[in-house]
Design an enzyme around this catalytic site. Sequence first.
Site, PDB file in Angstrom:
ATOM      1  CE  LYS A 129      -3.456   2.446   2.810  1.00 58.38           C
ATOM      2  NZ  LYS A 129      -4.227   2.420   4.074  1.00 58.38           N
ATOM      3  CG  ASP A 175      -5.768   8.010   4.551  1.00 61.61           C
ATOM      4  OD1 ASP A 175      -6.607   8.709   3.955  1.00 61.61           O
ATOM      5  OD2 ASP A 175      -6.057   7.009   5.234  1.00 61.61           O
ATOM      6  CE  LYS A 204      -6.718   8.289   7.983  1.00 59.88           C
ATOM      7  NZ  LYS A 204      -7.204   7.020   8.568  1.00 59.88           N
ATOM      8  CG  ASP A 254      -2.251   4.904   5.124  1.00 62.07           C
ATOM      9  OD1 ASP A 254      -2.211   3.823   5.749  1.00 62.07           O
ATOM     10  OD2 ASP A 254      -3.260   5.298   4.525  1.00 62.07           O
ATOM     11  CG  ASP A 268     -10.127   7.036   6.713  1.00 60.89           C
ATOM     12  OD1 ASP A 268      -9.056   7.183   6.095  1.00 60.89           O
ATOM     13  OD2 ASP A 268     -10.185   6.871   7.949  1.00 60.89           O
ATOM     14  CD  GLU A 326      -7.015   5.363   2.315  1.00 59.96           C
ATOM     15  OE1 GLU A 326      -5.907   4.911   2.667  1.00 59.96           O
ATOM     16  OE2 GLU A 326      -7.955   5.523   3.112  1.00 59.96           O
ATOM     17  NE  ARG A 384     -11.068  -1.133   2.927  1.00 59.84           N
ATOM     18  CZ  ARG A 384     -11.644  -1.455   4.083  1.00 59.84           C
ATOM     19  NH1 ARG A 384     -12.785  -2.134   4.087  1.00 59.84           N
ATOM     20  NH2 ARG A 384     -11.090  -1.121   5.226  1.00 59.84           N
TER      21      ARG A 384
END
Length: 465
Positions: A233, A238, A245, A256, A315, A317, A319
Amino acid sequence: MITLSASQATLLEAEAPLKVAFVQKGALLPQGEALDARLGGLLRRAWEGAGLKEAGDHLLLATPEGHVLLFALGEDLRAAGGRLAQVLTRLSFPRVLVEGVGEAYPLAEGLYLGAYRYTRHKTEKEEKPLTLELSGAQPGDLERARKVAEGVYFARDLVNEPPNLLTPEALAEAALSLKGLGVEVEVLDEGAIQALGMGAFLAVAQGSENPPRFIHLRYRPEGAKGRLDLVGKGLTFDSGGYSLKPTESMATMKSDMAGAAAVLGAFRGAALLGLPLELRGYIAACENLISGRAYRVGDVLKTLSGKTVEVMNTDAEGRLTLADALAFAERQGAQRILELSTLTGAAVVALGEEVAALFATEAGFGEAVRRAAEEVGEKVWPMPLEKSYREKLKSAVADLKNVGDRNGGAITAALFLAEFVKVPLVHLDIAGPAFSKKAHALGPEGGTGFGVRTILRLAESLVQG
């Protein structure tokens, strides 16, 4: 990085500004015992008088034989090495002779990892060269530990880099630096990503002014025995998008992309080690930000696989980017895929900050990854891919939703990823151990490089059969 060298001299024979003698279960090891005998029992009396018992406890002594550091070993030699490195870097001895232990490799690896510091943006840097001589060690073990540590350092540096500097383009540049080690690197720009049809990846990326990059790596040594495909990833920051968030959760979101960092670190380590296994790597690098172009809750996205996804949470995102990366890996002929991502807070709730969640669509491959992690001291725990939870991802308007409900969130995330590949997949949710908010045995606060050593050990095991 500190310097390690092998020495055949013992504590009794050699001269050094500082000697390290180990204490295990309250007793000196053989070399320490011999030195203590010449000192008339001084070391033992000092240790017992100080009342030190826990692993990592230590005592610095000035003796007629020079300075001696007594250091308590625990069961974990890597952790002991890491703690010892942290003690030694606080002292001012330029050269240290370390007593030999049964297995030099884990101690050496721990010494390297524990000595790591991230000082790139410090205006005042206190550089203190430190050379450690390990009594009785084999040079080959120390060289291997150094190369593995270089891979971990590379990953840690990337995770620790601030997000204003480590943009998706900068992450691609870091990948391109591996070409000097013989790694083939292809970077796809926004136009090429769009031409491929990576609609989910592009949707996440479209809110940022920093354009996305898709990174494809190949390590193909001559005579390679098999192949392993890696997906990481690559969210360089993020914000959560419109499912914003809270500030405290956003503070560590430069990490992230820790899955991508682990993949890149593993490629560096594998190339340095000359592992005879073909590796392929895939990273969808982008930022998840808010703007007039950002994707929304309710959007329906078409993925590279052709499946459609209804966005229920912006959020969730990672995946979405991984769905396209996984599908691309399978198109490239992947036979099995190990994917690493800081994917869910649910995995941290379930397993805490030190243990990664392991999900496998094929038991044998999952066990191979679990065993590799155990052998290198990275903590993972097998979790169920409960098929009945697939119902949580059903959408009224698309093939599936990108989130289910609050319950079993790490499982539904893994089930979502499994929708996009048919080959055996292991998903490691490293949201807990990828970034440490406090110093630990194997390093300081910040990126840990979690996953690099597991990948390298897995690659070795696949070669060995």
